[in-house]
Motif scaffolding. Sequence first.
Motif, PDB file in Angstrom:
ATOM      1  N   ILE A 116       0.843  -1.198   0.000  1.00 39.06           N
ATOM      2  CA  ILE A 116       0.000   0.000   0.000  1.00 39.06           C
ATOM      3  C   ILE A 116       0.875   1.244   0.000  1.00 39.06           C
ATOM      4  O   ILE A 116       0.605   2.222  -0.707  1.00 39.06           O
ATOM      5  N   LEU A 142       0.674   4.082  -2.910  1.00 39.09           N
ATOM      6  CA  LEU A 142       0.299   5.461  -2.610  1.00 39.09           C
ATOM      7  C   LEU A 142       1.381   6.438  -3.057  1.00 39.09           C
ATOM      8  O   LEU A 142       1.101   7.596  -3.349  1.00 39.09           O
ATOM      9  N   HIS A 160      -2.019   6.311  -8.312  1.00 41.36           N
ATOM     10  CA  HIS A 160      -1.871   5.137  -7.455  1.00 41.36           C
ATOM     11  C   HIS A 160      -2.033   3.869  -8.271  1.00 41.36           C
ATOM     12  O   HIS A 160      -3.036   3.682  -8.955  1.00 41.36           O
ATOM     13  N   SER A 171     -14.249   3.373   0.329  1.00 40.41           N
ATOM     14  CA  SER A 171     -13.756   2.295   1.179  1.00 40.41           C
ATOM     15  C   SER A 171     -14.785   1.942   2.239  1.00 40.41           C
ATOM     16  O   SER A 171     -15.025   0.767   2.515  1.00 40.41           O
ATOM     17  N   GLU A 179      -8.889  -1.162   0.755  1.00 38.57           N
ATOM     18  CA  GLU A 179      -9.321   0.213   0.529  1.00 38.57           C
ATOM     19  C   GLU A 179      -9.202   1.033   1.814  1.00 38.57           C
ATOM     20  O   GLU A 179      -8.732   2.172   1.793  1.00 38.57           O
ATOM     21  N   THR A 197      -5.604   1.682   2.712  1.00 39.37           N
ATOM     22  CA  THR A 197      -5.055   2.681   1.797  1.00 39.37           C
ATOM     23  C   THR A 197      -5.559   4.070   2.177  1.00 39.37           C
ATOM     24  O   THR A 197      -4.780   5.031   2.223  1.00 39.37           O
ATOM     25  N   ASP A 248      -3.286   7.137   3.321  1.00 36.36           N
ATOM     26  CA  ASP A 248      -3.449   8.335   2.501  1.00 36.36           C
ATOM     27  C   ASP A 248      -3.863   9.529   3.362  1.00 36.36           C
ATOM     28  O   ASP A 248      -3.454  10.655   3.110  1.00 36.36           O
TER      29      ASP A 248
END
Lengths: 502, 473
Positions: free
Chosen positions: A178, A182, A187, B322, B388, B391, B395
């Motif tokens: 991940i 990212l 992505h 997500s 998801e 991530t 993020d």
Amino acid sequence: MLTAITFLPLAVAAAVLLLSRSAADRLFVWIWIVTATVDLALVVVVWTVFDPGGGVAFEQAVAWIPQAGVGYHVGVDGLSLPLVAVTCVLFLAVAVYSLRETRRVRSYVAVFLFLQTVCIGVFVALDLILFFLFFDLAIVAMFFVIAGWGHGRRARAAALKFFLYTFTGSLALLLGFIGLALAAQPHTFDIVALTDANPVAGRDGYAALVLLAIGVGLAIKTPTVPVHTWLPPAHTDAPAAGSAILAGVLLKMGTYGFVRIAMPILPGAWRRYAIVLVVVGVISVIYGGLVALAQTDFKRMIAYTSVNHLGYVVLAVGAAGTLAGSDGQARQLAVTGAVTQMVSHGLLTGALFLLAGVLYARRRRYDMSAFSGLAAKTPLFAGVTAVAAFGSLGIPGLSGFIAEFQILTGSLATQPVATGIALLGILITAALLVWALQRVFLGPLRIPDAPGAAAAFPDLHPSELVAIVALLALALAIGVAPRFLLDVIEPASRTLVDLVAR
Amino acid sequence: MNQNVAALIPEAALAAAAVIGLVAGSWLPRRRQWAVRALLAGACLIGLAATTVSIAADRPELVFENAFAIDAATNAGRLIVFAALLLVICLSIDTVHAHKRESEFYVLLALSATGVLALVGANDLLMLFAGYMLTSVPTYGLVGFAKDHLATEAALKYYLIGALLSVLMLAGVTLLYAAGHTTGYSELRPALADAPTPLAALGILGVYAGLLFKIGGVPAQFWVPDAVDGTPPPVAAYLTTLPKIGGLIAAYRVAHQALPASPVNWPLLAAVLAAASMTLGNLAAFHQTSVKRLLGYSTISQVGYLLIAVAVATRSGLAQQSLLFYLAAYTVTNLGAFAVVAHLPHASRIDDYRGLAHRRPLLAAVLVVCLLGLVGTPPTAVFVGKLEVFTAAIDGGYGWLAALAVANTIASLFYYLRWLVPAFQPAPDDRLADPLTPAGPWSALAAYTAGAGALVLGLISGLALPLAAGPLR
């Protein structure tokens, strides 16, 4: 083409489960053998068509979860094709070996066919999530093999330990993936795209964290010291066929991850921390060898030699990341040696685990002190084991020598001290394997009684013989005429070395 | 002023089914109360169809004085709710068929699900509270459905905690009203920017307290294990899935629509709650031997993962898809596990599952898919959901939360495997009664459907994720 190779066993597994439970056991195994043969034949076709200089071939990319940057992307190059081939060879050998299996054969065959699909899948995957998917499912399938067909009650504990340990590794891997995805704009989890993009270049701290997550995940799978402790119980309590696949194929997923993912996508961080890999590799070589030396259990001993053998691979990939004081040729030699070692270890250790299974099938035990002088009674068994053991300790003429020679030569220039220490590892494995041979096969004849087992101690059955000799013959072929293999690997390792050096 | 009644056809269909079912149920003979069930299933199908039309039309709008939003999140929530309700109906048939209170069961189910739909679309604090009450009150009755001492205790506990937290929530709504002089989210957003921070903070705390009760998250999770253990499996299945859908989408909408400008650090609050939920749920599940209690604690930990998406609601563009996808994945997977439990009502302990793989290989396969699915093994749907969510967390700058979630995932594997391993062992010879006696065909059908759904939703996640994207109104 690769999709067909990958999913053929899965399709057959589904078909097997639809067959009646009452069908003859042998029928299921024969279905498996035919499937594995067809799969292997397809891989041979791919191998003959494959152009080593052309990079990734047989590519296929389909959007899967585009919103998350995940795709179904498969392909092979010189790093993965040999591993796909050795996977198919091992599964075929294990299928032949399993002709004598009698316990719940239908489910057994189905689980192994499923396992074959996910094992091939790991090596052909060119998307991180696809790689992770197969990586994880291999753990699940192997869990069922150990828990379902392992040796007694202990097997379930071993299976649980195996699952928890390697699952931990896989999730560390996922975090790292991940992190990589990212960092890339846009992505994506696509390995080829990420390799081109070199997404974390210039972000040292971030790259170090990502490499840590991926490195830990792969190190657990490989396994290297100190995260190897799941391996001995898993091997000891797994059925012979499961052990052969576990050692021959599943362990390679860890080392393959280094050359496929960690090195090309994180070149900067890899170079900076290569020395860590070198140290871990050397410790694994020595520690694995010494602990193997202390074992009285034949199978456990082989399990620890795996730690030793894969330590060389880790040493080589670490050395390939050390630019100072080396030329590209030496580093390329180290990488080629690493991939050759993966192939060689798959063949030889696979054979050794099947031989351990021969012992267990006759007497339900592995402790070497109980046996003595078997050579007189079972010359075939003794001879084949001797060849496999000598191959494993790296005698010239078999594949192990080719691999270890390249690794040590390639690493010597940059890591002379580490390579010198690692050389001692060969001495240790030589001593322990020869000693084990001497204890079990030479001396006065002594065969323990076993409750519930037949009194006779027959030599290798045809199915056992064919399976094991086939593996050894291939190891011999690589040992004597390695060009057919090295021609495939070398261009790919040159590419990889260039990628790491950028 | 938009008063488009047609936009609310899905909600209206369910409410109408509840009312008609209540009246009709009083007159129907006991053996023919299945008509109410059919009516409810029909309402679900109408709801699904109307939602599909709404998605195809793709006209996000606010209706009834901006109190209710029709947008991507609402429509995704509706799809999940109706599909989940159909599954719950299917898995409850074997348990409540020809029960003397069968029609009441379905009516309460329909009323509560209507409340869930109200929570999903609520765009006003008062609407939110109304939805909260409508979801809660029928479930108090449902929890006590079995009328034995366990059910009574569970219902009492559930009711008392619910009543307490509903008061807190109302107080929170009042405080936010005092702080922002309005209850609509769109107007609250600018108003909260310069509202007194303590007032806004307490208000947010109160509103979240109520929602936490709905979703069964720490620290309002105490009712979950008792309610799940003390009620029949269908009720437990309902309680641990549908209210979560409403509560979490509502929490997300509040966070995303009303709070972005607020100086209160609510993302950190949500992150801490997420961390606490997943960790405590997991730790408590470790040594459970009752399958229902185990699942109960597992749902608490799942709420933790879901709350991560709420924590990064305004910090990551991936939060919404997500959350919605994880909700759908969790719903179908969790219902699959409960369907297996409902199908084997006499197997209440983990050890009772010994011999399952041999006797019922397909059911064992469903259990494998659902339990490993809850762990997040690819290619099941929850895996894509977790991917998801993790991530989105990284993020959004909550890398530590993602790492903690990974650690928790590993820990959770332990207790899910504790249940799976006996299922693959041979049955003991000294069993007096056979715990693996099936309840009937319907719960098996629900189990197979949900098991297949948990797998297929993961494989076709590329098609499903776009439904979850799209801006909020």
